[in-house]
Design a protein around this motif. Structure first.
Motif, PDB file in Angstrom:
ATOM      1  N   UNK A  36       8.924  13.097  12.582  1.00 22.05           N
ATOM      2  CA  UNK A  36      10.113  13.961  12.618  1.00 22.05           C
ATOM      3  C   UNK A  36      11.206  13.399  11.707  1.00 22.05           C
ATOM      4  N   UNK A  37      11.462  12.104  11.836  1.00 23.05           N
ATOM      5  CA  UNK A  37      12.518  11.491  11.026  1.00 23.05           C
ATOM      6  C   UNK A  37      12.181  11.564   9.534  1.00 23.05           C
ATOM      7  N   UNK A  38      10.903  11.390   9.208  1.00 22.38           N
ATOM      8  CA  UNK A  38      10.507  11.459   7.803  1.00 22.38           C
ATOM      9  C   UNK A  38      10.728  12.856   7.236  1.00 22.38           C
ATOM     10  N   UNK A  39      10.358  13.862   8.042  1.00 26.35           N
ATOM     11  CA  UNK A  39      10.519  15.249   7.585  1.00 26.35           C
ATOM     12  C   UNK A  39      11.996  15.587   7.421  1.00 26.35           C
ATOM     13  N   UNK A  40      12.810  15.159   8.404  1.00 26.22           N
ATOM     14  CA  UNK A  40      14.247  15.433   8.319  1.00 26.22           C
ATOM     15  C   UNK A  40      14.843  14.752   7.095  1.00 26.22           C
ATOM     16  N   UNK A  41      14.437  13.505   6.848  1.00 26.08           N
ATOM     17  CA  UNK A  41      14.939  12.780   5.678  1.00 26.08           C
ATOM     18  C   UNK A  41      14.554  13.508   4.397  1.00 26.08           C
ATOM     19  N   UNK A  42      13.316  13.981   4.372  1.00 27.30           N
ATOM     20  CA  UNK A  42      12.826  14.692   3.187  1.00 27.30           C
ATOM     21  C   UNK A  42      13.649  15.957   2.949  1.00 27.30           C
ATOM     22  N   UNK A  43      13.886  16.716   4.028  1.00 30.52           N
ATOM     23  CA  UNK A  43      14.651  17.962   3.899  1.00 30.52           C
ATOM     24  C   UNK A  43      16.088  17.670   3.502  1.00 30.52           C
ATOM     25  N   UNK A  95       0.841  -1.198   0.000  1.00 30.33           N
ATOM     26  CA  UNK A  95       0.000   0.000   0.000  1.00 30.33           C
ATOM     27  C   UNK A  95       0.879   1.252   0.000  1.00 30.33           C
ATOM     28  N   UNK A  96       2.043   1.163   0.620  1.00 29.79           N
ATOM     29  CA  UNK A  96       2.975   2.290   0.622  1.00 29.79           C
ATOM     30  C   UNK A  96       3.703   2.357  -0.718  1.00 29.79           C
ATOM     31  N   UNK A  97       4.134   1.190  -1.206  1.00 29.83           N
ATOM     32  CA  UNK A  97       4.923   1.146  -2.441  1.00 29.83           C
ATOM     33  C   UNK A  97       4.133   1.635  -3.650  1.00 29.83           C
ATOM     34  N   UNK A  98       2.835   1.385  -3.667  1.00 31.79           N
ATOM     35  CA  UNK A  98       2.048   1.770  -4.853  1.00 31.79           C
ATOM     36  C   UNK A  98       1.420   3.149  -4.721  1.00 31.79           C
ATOM     37  N   UNK A  99       1.418   3.707  -3.521  1.00 31.57           N
ATOM     38  CA  UNK A  99       0.711   4.973  -3.305  1.00 31.57           C
ATOM     39  C   UNK A  99       1.444   6.146  -3.968  1.00 31.57           C
ATOM     40  N   UNK A 100       0.766   6.898  -4.821  1.00 35.38           N
ATOM     41  CA  UNK A 100       1.415   8.030  -5.472  1.00 35.38           C
ATOM     42  C   UNK A 100       1.580   9.248  -4.566  1.00 35.38           C
ATOM     43  N   UNK A 101       0.966   9.227  -3.389  1.00 33.69           N
ATOM     44  CA  UNK A 101       1.122  10.358  -2.473  1.00 33.69           C
ATOM     45  C   UNK A 101       2.265  10.056  -1.508  1.00 33.69           C
ATOM     46  N   UNK A 102       2.729  11.078  -0.818  1.00 30.66           N
ATOM     47  CA  UNK A 102       3.869  10.869   0.076  1.00 30.66           C
ATOM     48  C   UNK A 102       3.510   9.958   1.245  1.00 30.66           C
ATOM     49  N   UNK A 103       2.371  10.159   1.872  1.00 26.60           N
ATOM     50  CA  UNK A 103       1.996   9.293   2.991  1.00 26.60           C
ATOM     51  C   UNK A 103       0.485   9.055   3.038  1.00 26.60           C
ATOM     52  N   UNK A 104      -0.014   8.544   1.930  1.00 31.15           N
ATOM     53  CA  UNK A 104      -1.431   8.169   1.876  1.00 31.15           C
ATOM     54  C   UNK A 104      -1.716   6.967   2.753  1.00 31.15           C
ATOM     55  N   UNK A 105      -0.704   6.114   2.898  1.00 30.82           N
ATOM     56  CA  UNK A 105      -0.833   4.948   3.756  1.00 30.82           C
ATOM     57  C   UNK A 105       0.373   4.917   4.686  1.00 30.82           C
ATOM     58  N   UNK A 106       0.118   4.853   5.980  1.00 30.51           N
ATOM     59  CA  UNK A 106       1.212   4.863   6.957  1.00 30.51           C
ATOM     60  C   UNK A 106       0.938   3.817   8.022  1.00 30.51           C
ATOM     61  N   UNK A 107       1.991   3.433   8.719  1.00 28.41           N
ATOM     62  CA  UNK A 107       1.791   2.477   9.805  1.00 28.41           C
ATOM     63  C   UNK A 107       1.131   3.196  10.972  1.00 28.41           C
ATOM     64  N   UNK A 108       0.178   2.534  11.566  1.00 22.31           N
ATOM     65  CA  UNK A 108      -0.562   3.147  12.667  1.00 22.31           C
ATOM     66  C   UNK A 108       0.201   2.917  13.967  1.00 22.31           C
ATOM     67  N   UNK A 109       0.585   3.999  14.595  1.00 23.99           N
ATOM     68  CA  UNK A 109       1.351   3.886  15.837  1.00 23.99           C
ATOM     69  C   UNK A 109       0.463   4.277  17.002  1.00 23.99           C
ATOM     70  N   UNK A 110       0.478   3.429  17.997  1.00 30.17           N
ATOM     71  CA  UNK A 110      -0.378   3.685  19.161  1.00 30.17           C
ATOM     72  C   UNK A 110       0.267   4.704  20.098  1.00 30.17           C
ATOM     73  N   UNK A 111       1.599   4.680  20.140  1.00 33.23           N
ATOM     74  CA  UNK A 111       2.290   5.535  21.089  1.00 33.23           C
ATOM     75  C   UNK A 111       2.518   6.929  20.485  1.00 33.23           C
ATOM     76  N   UNK A 112       2.152   7.958  21.217  1.00 29.92           N
ATOM     77  CA  UNK A 112       2.263   9.333  20.711  1.00 29.92           C
ATOM     78  C   UNK A 112       3.694   9.680  20.322  1.00 29.92           C
ATOM     79  N   UNK A 113       4.654   9.395  21.226  1.00 34.77           N
ATOM     80  CA  UNK A 113       6.028   9.817  20.958  1.00 34.77           C
ATOM     81  C   UNK A 113       6.676   8.987  19.856  1.00 34.77           C
ATOM     82  N   UNK A 114       6.296   7.743  19.749  1.00 36.84           N
ATOM     83  CA  UNK A 114       6.792   6.917  18.647  1.00 36.84           C
ATOM     84  C   UNK A 114       6.324   7.511  17.320  1.00 36.84           C
ATOM     85  N   UNK A 115       5.067   7.911  17.308  1.00 35.31           N
ATOM     86  CA  UNK A 115       4.500   8.526  16.115  1.00 35.31           C
ATOM     87  C   UNK A 115       5.184   9.868  15.818  1.00 35.31           C
TER      88      UNK A 115
END
Ligand code: SF4
Ligand code: SF4
Length: 116
Positions: A76-83, A51-71
């Motif tokens: 944060x890491x995704x944004x830093x990687x993008x920048x 679902x991630x590999x085929x999605x044409x959007x950046x994060x149309x499908x993401x893993x659901x994280x229960x923990x706030x700080x994990x999320x």
């Protein structure tokens, strides 16, 4: 943890047929991943979530994280990687541009008596 469809989804339907477990459905006009069917693509022929590999959007499908700080750290890491990648993009662009510009300068004929 299963994957979930986010508000970034543009309803292109590409993930529907890509999901090997048939976990992605359309409920009330919205794409939705059944957490009971989503296996994160583990145990399938795929090494990455389809679902991630085929999605044409950046994060149309993401893993659901229960923990706030994990999320929070994941985002944060995704944004830093993008920048960081963007920085690479402009560094590469400048290097290629400079090289091409220097090549063009070499081709320019210089009139007699003028030093380069
Ligand atoms: S992670 Fe895999 S199994 Fe889960 S919804 Fe996405 S494609 Fe389907
Ligand atoms: S591939 Fe991405 S944008 Fe297309 S329907 Fe699935 S989640 Fe939405």
């Amino acid at each position: 943890m299963a994957y979930k469809i986010t508000s970034k989804c543009i309803s292109c339907n590409l993930c529907l047929s890509a999901c090997p477990t048939g976990a992605i459905k359309i409920v009330n006009g919205q794409h939705w991943i059944d957490p009971n069917l989503c296996t994160n693509c583990n145990g399938t022929a795929y090494s990455v979530p389809q679902c991630v590999a085929t999605c044409p959007t950046y994060d149309g499908s993401v893993i659901e994280r229960k923990d706030y700080w994990e999320s929070w750290f994941h985002t944060y890491n995704k944004v830093v990687t993008k920048l960081t990648k963007k920085q690479d993009y402009w560094d590469n662009w400048f290097n290629v541009y400079s090289q091409k510009f220097a090549e063009q300068l070499q081709k320019v004929s210089i009139p007699d008596g003028i030093e380069r």
